[in-house]
Write a protein that holds these residues in place. Sequence first.
Motif, PDB file in Angstrom:
ATOM      1  N   LEU A 207      84.110   6.238-109.639  1.00  0.00           N
ATOM      2  CA  LEU A 207      83.048   6.130-108.649  1.00  0.00           C
ATOM      3  C   LEU A 207      82.776   7.488-108.004  1.00  0.00           C
ATOM      4  O   LEU A 207      81.621   7.881-107.814  1.00  0.00           O
ATOM      5  CB  LEU A 207      83.425   5.104-107.581  1.00  0.00           C
ATOM      6  N   ASN A 208      83.840   8.207-107.657  1.00  0.00           N
ATOM      7  CA  ASN A 208      83.675   9.520-107.030  1.00  0.00           C
ATOM      8  C   ASN A 208      82.957  10.490-107.948  1.00  0.00           C
ATOM      9  O   ASN A 208      82.194  11.349-107.486  1.00  0.00           O
ATOM     10  CB  ASN A 208      85.037  10.089-106.614  1.00  0.00           C
ATOM     11  N   GLU A 209      83.191  10.366-109.240  1.00  0.00           N
ATOM     12  CA  GLU A 209      82.485  11.239-110.189  1.00  0.00           C
ATOM     13  C   GLU A 209      80.980  11.002-110.121  1.00  0.00           C
ATOM     14  O   GLU A 209      80.183  11.939-110.248  1.00  0.00           O
ATOM     15  CB  GLU A 209      82.995  10.995-111.612  1.00  0.00           C
ATOM     16  N   CYS A 210      80.595   9.714-109.942  1.00  0.00           N
ATOM     17  CA  CYS A 210      79.165   9.407-109.795  1.00  0.00           C
ATOM     18  C   CYS A 210      78.635   9.929-108.462  1.00  0.00           C
ATOM     19  O   CYS A 210      77.537  10.493-108.393  1.00  0.00           O
ATOM     20  CB  CYS A 210      78.940   7.898-109.873  1.00  0.00           C
ATOM     21  N   PHE A 211      79.420   9.759-107.406  1.00  0.00           N
ATOM     22  CA  PHE A 211      78.973  10.190-106.091  1.00  0.00           C
ATOM     23  C   PHE A 211      78.833  11.710-106.040  1.00  0.00           C
ATOM     24  O   PHE A 211      77.951  12.240-105.348  1.00  0.00           O
ATOM     25  CB  PHE A 211      79.967   9.731-105.014  1.00  0.00           C
ATOM     26  N   TYR A 218      78.681   5.039-113.714  1.00  0.00           N
ATOM     27  CA  TYR A 218      80.032   4.530-113.490  1.00  0.00           C
ATOM     28  C   TYR A 218      80.293   3.491-114.575  1.00  0.00           C
ATOM     29  O   TYR A 218      79.571   2.494-114.695  1.00  0.00           O
ATOM     30  CB  TYR A 218      80.143   3.896-112.106  1.00  0.00           C
ATOM     31  N   GLU A 219      81.300   3.699-115.402  1.00  0.00           N
ATOM     32  CA  GLU A 219      81.643   2.776-116.482  1.00  0.00           C
ATOM     33  C   GLU A 219      83.150   2.553-116.472  1.00  0.00           C
ATOM     34  O   GLU A 219      83.925   3.526-116.455  1.00  0.00           O
ATOM     35  CB  GLU A 219      81.210   3.316-117.848  1.00  0.00           C
ATOM     36  N   VAL A 234      86.608  -7.407-117.723  1.00  0.00           N
ATOM     37  CA  VAL A 234      85.182  -7.231-117.474  1.00  0.00           C
ATOM     38  C   VAL A 234      84.824  -5.769-117.698  1.00  0.00           C
ATOM     39  O   VAL A 234      85.679  -4.881-117.592  1.00  0.00           O
ATOM     40  CB  VAL A 234      84.787  -7.657-116.040  1.00  0.00           C
ATOM     41  N   PHE A 235      83.543  -5.558-118.011  1.00  0.00           N
ATOM     42  CA  PHE A 235      83.040  -4.196-118.157  1.00  0.00           C
ATOM     43  C   PHE A 235      81.961  -3.987-117.108  1.00  0.00           C
ATOM     44  O   PHE A 235      80.947  -4.677-117.089  1.00  0.00           O
ATOM     45  CB  PHE A 235      82.463  -3.986-119.558  1.00  0.00           C
ATOM     46  N   ASP A 236      82.218  -3.035-116.191  1.00  0.00           N
ATOM     47  CA  ASP A 236      81.251  -2.725-115.141  1.00  0.00           C
ATOM     48  C   ASP A 236      80.562  -1.404-115.452  1.00  0.00           C
ATOM     49  O   ASP A 236      81.218  -0.410-115.819  1.00  0.00           O
ATOM     50  CB  ASP A 236      81.940  -2.638-113.781  1.00  0.00           C
ATOM     51  N   ARG A 237      79.228  -1.421-115.296  1.00  0.00           N
ATOM     52  CA  ARG A 237      78.450  -0.207-115.515  1.00  0.00           C
ATOM     53  C   ARG A 237      77.417  -0.114-114.403  1.00  0.00           C
ATOM     54  O   ARG A 237      76.669  -1.065-114.158  1.00  0.00           O
ATOM     55  CB  ARG A 237      77.754  -0.252-116.877  1.00  0.00           C
ATOM     56  N   GLY A 238      77.388   1.025-113.704  1.00  0.00           N
ATOM     57  CA  GLY A 238      76.457   1.155-112.595  1.00  0.00           C
ATOM     58  C   GLY A 238      75.941   2.571-112.447  1.00  0.00           C
ATOM     59  O   GLY A 238      76.427   3.514-113.087  1.00  0.00           O
ATOM     60  N   LYS A 239      74.952   2.707-111.576  1.00  0.00           N
ATOM     61  CA  LYS A 239      74.340   4.014-111.349  1.00  0.00           C
ATOM     62  C   LYS A 239      73.802   4.073-109.924  1.00  0.00           C
ATOM     63  O   LYS A 239      73.314   3.069-109.391  1.00  0.00           O
ATOM     64  CB  LYS A 239      73.188   4.232-112.337  1.00  0.00           C
TER      65      LYS A 239
END
Length: 626
Positions: A207-211, A218-219, A234-239
């Motif tokens: 998450l910090n890498e995305c921030f 975020y994967e 589960v597989f979480d993917r976000g932006k």
Amino acid sequence: MMNDNYLKSELYSSIKNDEQIFDFIQDNCLDGLWYWDLEKPENEWMNPRFWHILGYNPNEMLHSPSAWQHIINQNDLQVAIDNLQKHLANENHPYVQIVRYRHKEGHTVWIRCKGKAIRDQQGKPTRMLGVHNDITDFKNKEIRYKSLIEGTNVGTWEWNVQTGQTVFNERWANIVGFTLDELAPISIETWMKLAHPDDLEESGRRLNECFEKKAEYYEFEARMRHKNGQWVWVFDRGKVFEWTEDGKPLMMYGTHQDINERKKKEEELSISEEAFRGNFENAAIGMALLDPNGKWLKINKKLSDIVGYSEEELLKLTFQDITHPEDLDKDLSLLQELVQEKRSHYHLEKRYYHKLGHIVHIFLAVSMVKNNEGEVLYFISQIIDISALKKIENEIKSLLTITNEQNARLRNFAHIVSHNLRSHSSGISGILELLKLEYPDIANNELVMLATRGAINLVQTVNDLTEVVQINLNEAKASSINLFDVIQKNIESLNMQITQAGIDVNNKVNKQIYIKGVPAYVDSIVLNLITNAIKYRSEERKSYLNIDVKITESKVTVLFEDNGLGIDLKRNGDKVFGMYKTFHQHQDSRGVGLFITKNQIESMGGKIKVSSEENVGTTFSVTLPV
């Protein structure tokens, strides 16, 4: 720092002294600007761009809240009012919300509305300054994105990174065995409580890498505690789609996908590689691996048994070498479609040549394995020997041909018998009548009388058999028939017999009911069942016959209910519809009517049932297509 200070001061001074600079800023940086007198709330100024965004001519619009309050979404208006009250009561409460306006042309305009109260020296709010930003394109993309995701049966989540407010869809909760109501209240803590403790640190790092904008997405594959207590993958993917003015992450959107089965399969695959090797060798069906040119790479023992070649012998051949020439083109064509990824696999019945020279019929299933570059590594073939089934199939086809030929001969024989027997029986009756005319004295001769009765019975029997044959060989087309009309016509034609018998015949059928059948058969069925009720009425009570219907979706059941002599079904139930079966001593009973009626009904795709009790009555139920 000094450059910033003097330029800022210079800009502020220019704005104060030159209205054109302020107009330039408000027209190009904002999608609407408004200024509201809180002490005289009926007065509010909106700049021209405020109205241009909504499709209106600014010169035609009033500078009053009433000018826009009827075109804002009323639910959003209430949210804005609530936020305003909180902001006016507490300057630290931000006045920020997304609202929907109705454009003059009818479509929705999404606006991010921000405001700030201007207060007097005592802190009382006297004015309200607000700005609008048109975010319609962003919201439309967001809606399309959500719609697309919802259609894939994938969980979704929205997270306000700054406030912690979190939104999950129902599928997100279902993946871990819950409903949204069971998880309420929803927050980012909901995710963290369900996540496996060993996965939280890595999740936070990503998450910090995305921030920090080191990663666009975020994967993460993680374990979560299911409602049943088990851990599921589960597989979480976000932006991050929105950022604050000072560059901090604001709104993050993502998907939440159930990959538990895939992870299980990966684990099972890892465990079962050795088991697969054993299964390949000892499978009950033939199995083989072939290279891109069709050359055998590996075969199992069963395949060797099917084609008679040893593994060493087959490895020197291709599948083309043992395929029957007539089946080769079809096999190669399907194989080419497989390589071109027009299909994922194919099935085919084909023939192999056995090593001993005879034909082996097989059922073939082929799939393909490619590498990451899309090149074919090998084909996987499964081969089942169906030679025995093909032999049985050919025998069945032969028997079917013979049966059809025999049926055709039987039909011809039935036509001949029904025609010729009728001719001969009529001829015998005619000869007897001529003898009586030629020799009147023999008319009372006992033998002649017996012969005459026998001839009459023979003619009647042949007529009965002919009628049955015609029903069974019938090729007449069914048509739509008004049931009420057919019943009423027969009641009227039998009026004399009905009156003489003193029986009430009641047609209770709806005039709008139609059935599908052969008109002549339906007429005959109704006539036979009415005359049956007349013939077998009881002399001990007032007789009646009620004719009514029951209707289902595709069937009509006609009920002929009488209170006549009845039938002992325990003793005669299996004989009711038999040929020449009678149950009462009646001079006109021949035991043919119900037999013919049953044949007529069944030839139209219907059925007939009977319920009866001696000396109480009988009900015949005739079911036919609507």
